[in-house]
Design a protein around this motif. Structure first.
Motif, PDB file in Angstrom:
ATOM      1  N   ILE A 294       0.844  -1.203   0.000  1.00 57.87           N
ATOM      2  CA  ILE A 294       0.000   0.000   0.000  1.00 57.87           C
ATOM      3  C   ILE A 294       0.877   1.250   0.000  1.00 57.87           C
ATOM      4  CG2 ILE A 294      -1.661   1.332   1.365  1.00 57.87           C
ATOM      5  CD1 ILE A 294      -2.859  -1.344   2.236  1.00 57.87           C
ATOM      6  N   ILE A 295       1.944   1.227   0.780  1.00 57.34           N
ATOM      7  CA  ILE A 295       2.857   2.369   0.812  1.00 57.34           C
ATOM      8  C   ILE A 295       3.510   2.561  -0.550  1.00 57.34           C
ATOM      9  CG2 ILE A 295       5.025   3.190   1.814  1.00 57.34           C
ATOM     10  CD1 ILE A 295       4.111   1.879   4.455  1.00 57.34           C
ATOM     11  N   ALA A 296       3.904   1.458  -1.184  1.00 55.58           N
ATOM     12  CA  ALA A 296       4.488   1.566  -2.521  1.00 55.58           C
ATOM     13  C   ALA A 296       3.464   2.094  -3.521  1.00 55.58           C
ATOM     14  CB  ALA A 296       5.006   0.202  -2.980  1.00 55.58           C
ATOM     15  N   PHE A 297       2.217   1.667  -3.404  1.00 52.95           N
ATOM     16  CA  PHE A 297       1.151   2.145  -4.286  1.00 52.95           C
ATOM     17  C   PHE A 297       0.931   3.635  -4.124  1.00 52.95           C
ATOM     18  CE2 PHE A 297      -3.459   2.951  -4.811  1.00 52.95           C
ATOM     19  CZ  PHE A 297      -3.570   2.671  -6.156  1.00 52.95           C
ATOM     20  N   LEU A 298       0.934   4.111  -2.887  1.00 49.89           N
ATOM     21  CA  LEU A 298       0.712   5.538  -2.636  1.00 49.89           C
ATOM     22  C   LEU A 298       1.940   6.389  -2.959  1.00 49.89           C
ATOM     23  CD1 LEU A 298      -1.292   5.371   0.697  1.00 49.89           C
ATOM     24  CD2 LEU A 298      -2.145   6.042  -1.553  1.00 49.89           C
ATOM     25  N   SER A 299       3.123   5.813  -2.891  1.00 48.11           N
ATOM     26  CA  SER A 299       4.322   6.617  -3.120  1.00 48.11           C
ATOM     27  C   SER A 299       4.602   6.867  -4.599  1.00 48.11           C
ATOM     28  CB  SER A 299       5.532   5.963  -2.466  1.00 48.11           C
ATOM     29  OG  SER A 299       5.825   4.748  -3.111  1.00 48.11           O
ATOM     30  N   PHE A 300       4.152   5.974  -5.475  1.00 49.24           N
ATOM     31  CA  PHE A 300       4.414   6.176  -6.897  1.00 49.24           C
ATOM     32  C   PHE A 300       3.500   7.215  -7.536  1.00 49.24           C
ATOM     33  CE2 PHE A 300       6.429   1.843  -6.945  1.00 49.24           C
ATOM     34  CZ  PHE A 300       7.700   2.346  -7.111  1.00 49.24           C
ATOM     35  N   ARG A 301       2.370   7.485  -6.935  1.00 50.55           N
ATOM     36  CA  ARG A 301       1.430   8.509  -7.396  1.00 50.55           C
ATOM     37  C   ARG A 301       0.858   8.238  -8.784  1.00 50.55           C
ATOM     38  NH1 ARG A 301      -0.102  10.365  -2.943  1.00 50.55           N
ATOM     39  NH2 ARG A 301       1.430  11.421  -1.730  1.00 50.55           N
ATOM     40  N   HIS A 302       0.978   7.027  -9.268  1.00 47.60           N
ATOM     41  CA  HIS A 302       0.312   6.621 -10.500  1.00 47.60           C
ATOM     42  C   HIS A 302      -0.739   5.599 -10.096  1.00 47.60           C
ATOM     43  CE1 HIS A 302       3.180   8.622 -13.075  1.00 47.60           C
ATOM     44  NE2 HIS A 302       4.152   8.080 -12.368  1.00 47.60           N
ATOM     45  N   TYR A 303      -1.963   6.036 -10.026  1.00 45.65           N
ATOM     46  CA  TYR A 303      -2.999   5.184  -9.468  1.00 45.65           C
ATOM     47  C   TYR A 303      -3.526   4.159 -10.460  1.00 45.65           C
ATOM     48  CZ  TYR A 303      -2.592   8.156  -5.512  1.00 45.65           C
ATOM     49  OH  TYR A 303      -2.097   8.808  -4.442  1.00 45.65           O
ATOM     50  N   SER A 304      -2.873   4.047 -11.588  1.00 50.00           N
ATOM     51  CA  SER A 304      -3.192   2.937 -12.481  1.00 50.00           C
ATOM     52  C   SER A 304      -2.351   1.711 -12.126  1.00 50.00           C
ATOM     53  CB  SER A 304      -2.934   3.333 -13.929  1.00 50.00           C
ATOM     54  OG  SER A 304      -1.578   3.669 -14.107  1.00 50.00           O
ATOM     55  N   ASN A 305      -1.489   1.847 -11.156  1.00 49.91           N
ATOM     56  CA  ASN A 305      -0.624   0.746 -10.729  1.00 49.91           C
ATOM     57  C   ASN A 305      -1.276  -0.071  -9.620  1.00 49.91           C
ATOM     58  OD1 ASN A 305       1.397   1.463 -12.487  1.00 49.91           O
ATOM     59  ND2 ASN A 305       2.437   2.757 -10.997  1.00 49.91           N
ATOM     60  N   THR A 306      -2.493  -0.544  -9.847  1.00 48.74           N
ATOM     61  CA  THR A 306      -3.148  -1.350  -8.818  1.00 48.74           C
ATOM     62  C   THR A 306      -2.531  -2.726  -8.693  1.00 48.74           C
ATOM     63  OG1 THR A 306      -4.813  -2.029 -10.423  1.00 48.74           O
ATOM     64  CG2 THR A 306      -5.363  -0.177  -8.994  1.00 48.74           C
ATOM     65  N   TRP A 307      -1.676  -3.079  -9.607  1.00 48.94           N
ATOM     66  CA  TRP A 307      -0.997  -4.371  -9.501  1.00 48.94           C
ATOM     67  C   TRP A 307      -0.126  -4.420  -8.251  1.00 48.94           C
ATOM     68  CZ3 TRP A 307       4.319  -4.364  -9.600  1.00 48.94           C
ATOM     69  CH2 TRP A 307       4.931  -3.214 -10.092  1.00 48.94           C
ATOM     70  N   LEU A 308       0.310  -3.265  -7.752  1.00 54.02           N
ATOM     71  CA  LEU A 308       1.072  -3.243  -6.504  1.00 54.02           C
ATOM     72  C   LEU A 308       0.221  -3.712  -5.327  1.00 54.02           C
ATOM     73  CD1 LEU A 308       3.008   0.101  -6.964  1.00 54.02           C
ATOM     74  CD2 LEU A 308       3.981  -2.193  -6.911  1.00 54.02           C
TER      75      LEU A 308
END
Length: 154
Positions: free
Chosen positions: A22-36
């Protein structure tokens, strides 16, 4: 180590691994990266499976399938509760630092539903995959597949 401490140990590790994704998902700021987020779900279910296997070997390979499943299911329930708590802490920290609805991004850019996406992934997908890992793990680790008899843990 007591059985309840054993449950909490593997539940805590499962929740931490999910929170890292979740932290990695929020840190990249590309919310199309739900694979994380799905990587975190897979790590969560893998930790439940490891807990089932280690718990079965902890009692010298003599528990019943039902007891082993209940052990994995308890790890899943405790893990979902801890992951939800850690997820809320991460989301509150993220909203304090950068805000969920930043004014520089318009609402149609896909950031408005990030709260629902993360919470549903943390609660729903982890519960389903954790229960599936508990079910598969409890039937796979049993050495004598002809009978379900064995020690009862709960």
């Amino acid at each position: 180590m007591t059985l309840k401490a054993f449950y909490w140990k593997y539940s805590l590790w499962a929740a931490i691994l999910n929170t890292v994704s979740i932290i990695a998902f929020l840190s990249f700021r590309h919310y199309s990266n739900t694979w994380l987020l799905y990587i975190g779900n897979i790590l969560f279910s893998a930790m439940v499976l490891i807990g089932v296997i280690r718990g079965y070997h902890r009692v010298h390979d003599s528990t019943s399938v039902r007891s082993t499943f209940m052990m994995g299911f308890k790890i899943t329930i405790y893990g979902v509760l801890l992951a939800s708590l850690l997820c809320v802490v991460v989301l509150i920290t993220n909203s304090l630092v950068s805000g969920l609805n930043d004014s520089s991004n318009p609402p149609q850019s896909g950031r408005g539903d990030v709260l629902f996406t993360i919470l549903s992934n943390t609660i729903g997908v982890n519960a389903v995959l954790g229960a599936l890992a508990a079910l598969i793990g409890s039937t796979v680790v049993k050495k004598n597949q002809k009978t379900e008899q064995g020690k009862t843990l709960y």
